[in-house]
Scaffold this motif. Structure first.
Motif, PDB file in Angstrom:
ATOM      1  N   PRO A  90       0.604  -1.232   0.000  1.00  0.00           N
ATOM      2  CA  PRO A  90       0.024  -0.178   0.052  1.00  0.00           C
ATOM      3  C   PRO A  90       0.837   1.320  -0.039  1.00  0.00           C
ATOM      4  CG  PRO A  90       0.007  -0.972   2.235  1.00  0.00           C
ATOM      5  CD  PRO A  90       0.810  -1.885   1.186  1.00  0.00           C
ATOM      6  N   PHE A  91       1.879   1.252  -0.943  1.00  0.00           N
ATOM      7  CA  PHE A  91       2.713   2.618  -0.742  1.00  0.00           C
ATOM      8  C   PHE A  91       2.118   3.537  -1.435  1.00  0.00           C
ATOM      9  CE2 PHE A  91       5.404   5.199  -3.442  1.00  0.00           C
ATOM     10  CZ  PHE A  91       6.376   5.469  -2.456  1.00  0.00           C
ATOM     11  N   PHE A  92       1.336   3.402  -2.724  1.00  0.00           N
ATOM     12  CA  PHE A  92       0.524   4.654  -3.232  1.00  0.00           C
ATOM     13  C   PHE A  92      -0.341   5.338  -2.342  1.00  0.00           C
ATOM     14  CE2 PHE A  92      -2.389   6.448  -6.191  1.00  0.00           C
ATOM     15  CZ  PHE A  92      -1.344   7.703  -6.814  1.00  0.00           C
ATOM     16  N   SER A  93      -1.089   4.307  -1.602  1.00  0.00           N
ATOM     17  CA  SER A  93      -2.193   4.871  -0.914  1.00  0.00           C
ATOM     18  C   SER A  93      -1.766   5.769   0.283  1.00  0.00           C
ATOM     19  CB  SER A  93      -3.266   3.977  -0.583  1.00  0.00           C
ATOM     20  OG  SER A  93      -2.550   2.774   0.255  1.00  0.00           O
ATOM     21  N   THR A  94      -0.544   5.038   1.037  1.00  0.00           N
ATOM     22  CA  THR A  94      -0.277   5.607   2.159  1.00  0.00           C
ATOM     23  C   THR A  94       0.853   6.758   2.159  1.00  0.00           C
ATOM     24  OG1 THR A  94      -0.274   3.348   3.278  1.00  0.00           O
ATOM     25  CG2 THR A  94       1.118   4.894   4.353  1.00  0.00           C
ATOM     26  N   VAL A  95       1.535   6.644   0.993  1.00  0.00           N
ATOM     27  CA  VAL A  95       2.800   7.657   0.995  1.00  0.00           C
ATOM     28  C   VAL A  95       2.117   8.628  -0.123  1.00  0.00           C
ATOM     29  CG1 VAL A  95       5.190   7.838   0.623  1.00  0.00           C
ATOM     30  CG2 VAL A  95       4.247   5.742   1.998  1.00  0.00           C
ATOM     31  N   ALA A  96       2.055   8.230  -1.275  1.00  0.00           N
ATOM     32  CA  ALA A  96       1.697   9.215  -2.341  1.00  0.00           C
ATOM     33  C   ALA A  96       0.645  10.029  -1.962  1.00  0.00           C
ATOM     34  CB  ALA A  96       1.698   8.643  -3.793  1.00  0.00           C
ATOM     35  N   LEU A  97      -0.329   9.374  -1.579  1.00  0.00           N
ATOM     36  CA  LEU A  97      -1.706   9.972  -1.508  1.00  0.00           C
ATOM     37  C   LEU A  97      -1.783  10.624  -0.145  1.00  0.00           C
ATOM     38  CD1 LEU A  97      -4.248   7.632  -3.431  1.00  0.00           C
ATOM     39  CD2 LEU A  97      -3.812   9.989  -4.113  1.00  0.00           C
ATOM     40  N   ALA A  98      -2.086   9.820   1.008  1.00  0.00           N
ATOM     41  CA  ALA A  98      -2.023  10.320   2.402  1.00  0.00           C
ATOM     42  C   ALA A  98      -1.112  11.028   2.884  1.00  0.00           C
ATOM     43  CB  ALA A  98      -2.528   9.049   3.308  1.00  0.00           C
ATOM     44  N   THR A  99       0.154  10.544   2.772  1.00  0.00           N
ATOM     45  CA  THR A  99       1.194  11.553   3.156  1.00  0.00           C
ATOM     46  C   THR A  99       1.361  13.135   2.509  1.00  0.00           C
ATOM     47  OG1 THR A  99       2.402   9.506   4.016  1.00  0.00           O
ATOM     48  CG2 THR A  99       3.870  11.791   3.666  1.00  0.00           C
ATOM     49  N   SER A 100       1.084  12.953   1.313  1.00  0.00           N
ATOM     50  CA  SER A 100       1.084  14.218   0.461  1.00  0.00           C
ATOM     51  C   SER A 100       0.023  15.017   1.234  1.00  0.00           C
ATOM     52  CB  SER A 100       0.816  14.047  -0.874  1.00  0.00           C
ATOM     53  OG  SER A 100       1.796  13.303  -1.296  1.00  0.00           O
ATOM     54  N   ALA A 101      -1.516  14.510   1.327  1.00  0.00           N
ATOM     55  CA  ALA A 101      -2.445  15.300   1.888  1.00  0.00           C
ATOM     56  C   ALA A 101      -1.974  15.839   3.281  1.00  0.00           C
ATOM     57  CB  ALA A 101      -3.524  14.367   1.953  1.00  0.00           C
ATOM     58  N   LEU A 102      -1.395  15.074   3.952  1.00  0.00           N
ATOM     59  CA  LEU A 102      -0.971  15.586   5.656  1.00  0.00           C
ATOM     60  C   LEU A 102       0.137  16.482   5.342  1.00  0.00           C
ATOM     61  CD1 LEU A 102      -1.273  12.017   7.264  1.00  0.00           C
ATOM     62  CD2 LEU A 102      -2.932  13.949   7.238  1.00  0.00           C
ATOM     63  N   LEU A 103       1.007  16.382   4.564  1.00  0.00           N
ATOM     64  CA  LEU A 103       2.350  17.436   4.447  1.00  0.00           C
ATOM     65  C   LEU A 103       1.883  18.755   4.145  1.00  0.00           C
ATOM     66  CD1 LEU A 103       5.036  14.958   2.701  1.00  0.00           C
ATOM     67  CD2 LEU A 103       5.097  16.107   5.159  1.00  0.00           C
ATOM     68  N   VAL A 104       0.671  18.813   3.155  1.00  0.00           N
ATOM     69  CA  VAL A 104       0.206  20.061   2.754  1.00  0.00           C
ATOM     70  C   VAL A 104      -0.668  20.641   4.081  1.00  0.00           C
ATOM     71  CG1 VAL A 104       0.405  19.742   0.529  1.00  0.00           C
ATOM     72  CG2 VAL A 104      -1.909  19.326   1.596  1.00  0.00           C
ATOM     73  N   HIS A 105      -0.826  20.190   5.123  1.00  0.00           N
ATOM     74  CA  HIS A 105      -1.343  20.572   6.211  1.00  0.00           C
ATOM     75  C   HIS A 105      -0.370  20.452   7.307  1.00  0.00           C
ATOM     76  CE1 HIS A 105      -5.129  19.896   3.833  1.00  0.00           C
ATOM     77  NE2 HIS A 105      -5.541  20.765   4.359  1.00  0.00           N
ATOM     78  N   ARG A 106       0.832  20.229   7.158  1.00  0.00           N
ATOM     79  CA  ARG A 106       1.751  19.802   8.201  1.00  0.00           C
ATOM     80  C   ARG A 106       1.955  20.942   9.446  1.00  0.00           C
ATOM     81  NH1 ARG A 106       4.646  20.999   3.732  1.00  0.00           N
ATOM     82  NH2 ARG A 106       6.062  22.641   3.761  1.00  0.00           N
ATOM     83  N   ASP A 107       1.250  21.675   9.681  1.00  0.00           N
ATOM     84  CA  ASP A 107       1.546  22.797  10.603  1.00  0.00           C
ATOM     85  C   ASP A 107       0.280  22.562  11.576  1.00  0.00           C
ATOM     86  OD1 ASP A 107       3.666  24.143   9.702  1.00  0.00           O
ATOM     87  OD2 ASP A 107       2.299  25.591   8.676  1.00  0.00           O
ATOM     88  N   ASP A 108      -0.654  21.670  11.305  1.00  0.00           N
ATOM     89  CA  ASP A 108      -1.945  21.345  11.895  1.00  0.00           C
ATOM     90  C   ASP A 108      -1.368  20.388  12.886  1.00  0.00           C
ATOM     91  OD1 ASP A 108      -4.819  21.294  12.469  1.00  0.00           O
ATOM     92  OD2 ASP A 108      -4.358  19.194  11.952  1.00  0.00           O
ATOM     93  N   PRO A 109      -1.875  20.209  14.152  1.00  0.00           N
ATOM     94  CA  PRO A 109      -1.493  19.225  15.218  1.00  0.00           C
ATOM     95  C   PRO A 109      -2.260  17.737  14.889  1.00  0.00           C
ATOM     96  CG  PRO A 109      -2.240  21.107  16.292  1.00  0.00           C
ATOM     97  CD  PRO A 109      -2.440  21.344  14.737  1.00  0.00           C
ATOM     98  N   LEU A 110      -3.231  17.750  14.094  1.00  0.00           N
ATOM     99  CA  LEU A 110      -3.653  16.386  13.800  1.00  0.00           C
ATOM    100  C   LEU A 110      -2.634  15.993  12.553  1.00  0.00           C
ATOM    101  CD1 LEU A 110      -5.814  14.204  13.852  1.00  0.00           C
ATOM    102  CD2 LEU A 110      -7.281  15.370  12.489  1.00  0.00           C
ATOM    103  N   ALA A 111      -2.683  16.855  11.547  1.00  0.00           N
ATOM    104  CA  ALA A 111      -1.736  16.119  10.555  1.00  0.00           C
ATOM    105  C   ALA A 111      -0.360  15.609  10.961  1.00  0.00           C
ATOM    106  CB  ALA A 111      -1.487  17.340   9.423  1.00  0.00           C
ATOM    107  N   ARG A 112       0.387  16.390  12.040  1.00  0.00           N
ATOM    108  CA  ARG A 112       1.604  16.002  12.649  1.00  0.00           C
ATOM    109  C   ARG A 112       1.344  14.400  13.708  1.00  0.00           C
ATOM    110  NH1 ARG A 112       5.131  20.045  12.627  1.00  0.00           N
ATOM    111  NH2 ARG A 112       6.182  19.425  14.371  1.00  0.00           N
ATOM    112  N   GLU A 113       0.178  14.399  14.187  1.00  0.00           N
ATOM    113  CA  GLU A 113      -0.122  13.099  14.900  1.00  0.00           C
ATOM    114  C   GLU A 113      -0.147  11.937  13.765  1.00  0.00           C
ATOM    115  OE1 GLU A 113      -3.685  11.121  16.656  1.00  0.00           O
ATOM    116  OE2 GLU A 113      -3.708  13.095  17.030  1.00  0.00           O
ATOM    117  N   LEU A 114      -0.909  12.161  12.810  1.00  0.00           N
ATOM    118  CA  LEU A 114      -0.887  11.251  11.596  1.00  0.00           C
ATOM    119  C   LEU A 114       0.173  10.957  11.002  1.00  0.00           C
ATOM    120  CD1 LEU A 114      -4.500  11.858  10.460  1.00  0.00           C
ATOM    121  CD2 LEU A 114      -3.758  10.466  12.111  1.00  0.00           C
TER     122      LEU A 114
END
Length: 382
Positions: A90-114
């Motif tokens: 599950p690399f594409f789903s976890t890293v390419a999709l989800a991690t990218s979506a969290l990185l663009v919100h990386r200043d948010d505490p929840l994004a950092r937790e995930l």
């Protein structure tokens, strides 16, 4: 203007490490979706090795969150190797999709937790964007969100979600009264129903998600979330382009090897002019795709390093170009590989059809090449 980085030595070492892991794995055959004998949705052992030994899950996660603080260009090496092997992880789903979506919100505490969870223990995740956003970001997300006692509740249904049935965290773009927002849902949330789907690509699980007032947490803020989500999808498209290049280059290598070995009229078929011309055309397509993917990867790194209107606009152009170019190249290469192999290439036992299935599926995923050419023209002001 995006400048393509030169090859960095540590990326070649990373490529070797990933390839060694893949050579020890069983390949995609035991995990084909819906086929008799399929054991698991993905190769869990390989995923653990890639996460623990190579660190792919935290490669671009900031160091303070347990990651390596790398670049998208590092991830592209991994995506290329996994695409080359059609690796069932599950690399594409976890890293390419989800991690990218969290990185663009990386200043948010929840994004950092995930992000910390994903980088730390290989927690799987996905981003439910199978039906939204499309190239032009038309319309609202298909899932709606409404506030509820200090939290949020999601309702609706989303299809064509990568690894929908197995992801431990689901990130969902949902419509609110103020605009689209990104919401995080845990796998065991009440009211969440998962429905695996069998699609053309037997090596990448897809499915639909149904939300019946599912409790969710808002990642970041609603203000500006649509633009950040579009940028996250463009980063994922850049990594998808790298994956497509890896698959296309492997197809080319297999076609060349077979043309050297297969003998007709007492000559290797690779000595015939028609076959030579075919393989040269394939090579040109693959090299063009490689260049387009590298430009998109550099644009993704530029955006994550300095988010802003200018870098987001350049990323949109580069990702659109890469999606169109690499999709066309992979499909063309996979088709010609089937033709060069002749009858044996059309058998179930040969892997050529698995690459063709992946090529066609990625060609259509999140929009067609023509849609992205239209988007490229629009963003370029043509």
């Amino acid at each position: 203007m995006t400048v393509v980085e030169p090859v960095v030595e540590h990326r070649e070492e990373l490529r070797d490490a990933v390839r060694r892991c893949l050579e020890r794995a069983r390949g995609p055959r035991p995990y084909l979706i819906g086929e008799p004998g399929t054991e698991e949705p993905f190769d869990a052992g390989l995923w653990r090795r890639l996460a623990a030994e190579v660190g792919v899950t935290g490669l671009i996660v900031p160091e303070e969150l347990g990651g390596a603080g790398g670049r998208v260009a590092d991830l592209a090496v991994v995506a290329e190797e996994l695409g080359r092997a059609l690796s069932p992880v599950p690399f594409f789903s976890t890293v390419a999709l989800a991690t990218s979506a969290l990185l663009v919100h990386r200043d948010d505490p929840l994004a950092r937790e995930l992000l910390t969870r994903i980088a730390g223990d290989g927690t799987t995740a996905t981003l439910a964007v199978g039906e939204w956003p499309r190239p032009g970001l038309e319309g609202a997300p298909v899932v709606s969100a409404e506030p509820d006692a200090g939290g949020w509740r999601l309702s609706g249904r989303c299809g064509f979600v990568v690894d929908a049935a197995t992801a431990e965290i689901v990130l969902v773009p949902a419509a609110t009264a103020e605009g689209p927002g990104l919401f995080a849902v845990e796998a065991d949330a009440s009211g969440l129903r998962r429905h695996p789907s069998r699609t053309l690509d037997l090596t990448r699980p897809m499915g639909s998600l149904a939300f019946d007032r599912v409790p969710a947490r808002l990642v970041g803020t609603v203000a500006g979330a649509g633009q950040r989500l579009r940028a996250a999808v463009d980063i994922a498209l850049a990594l998808l382009a790298a994956e497509q290049v890896g698959g296309a280059r492997y197809c080319l290598e297999q076609a060349v090897d077979y043309a050297k070995q297969r003998v007709q009229f007492n000559r290797p078929i690779g000595s015939f002019q028609a076959v030579k011309h075919t393989l040269v055309n394939v090579l040109l397509k693959v090299e063009m795709a490689q260049s387009a993917a590298e430009i998109a990867i550099s644009a993704a790194d530029a955006y994550l390093g300095r988010p802003g209107d200018d870098t987001r606009h350049e990323l949109a152009q580069a990702a659109s170009l890469a999606k169109a170019t690499c999709s066309d190249a992979y499909t063309y290469t996979a088709e010609e590989t089937l033709h060069v192999h002749g009858g044996i290439g059309f058998t179930w036992e040969h892997d050529a059809h698995l690459y063709y299935r992946r090529a066609k599926a990625t060609e259509l995923y999140l929009g067609t090449p023509d849609q992205y050419r239209d988007r490229l023209a629009t963003t370029a002001g043509l």
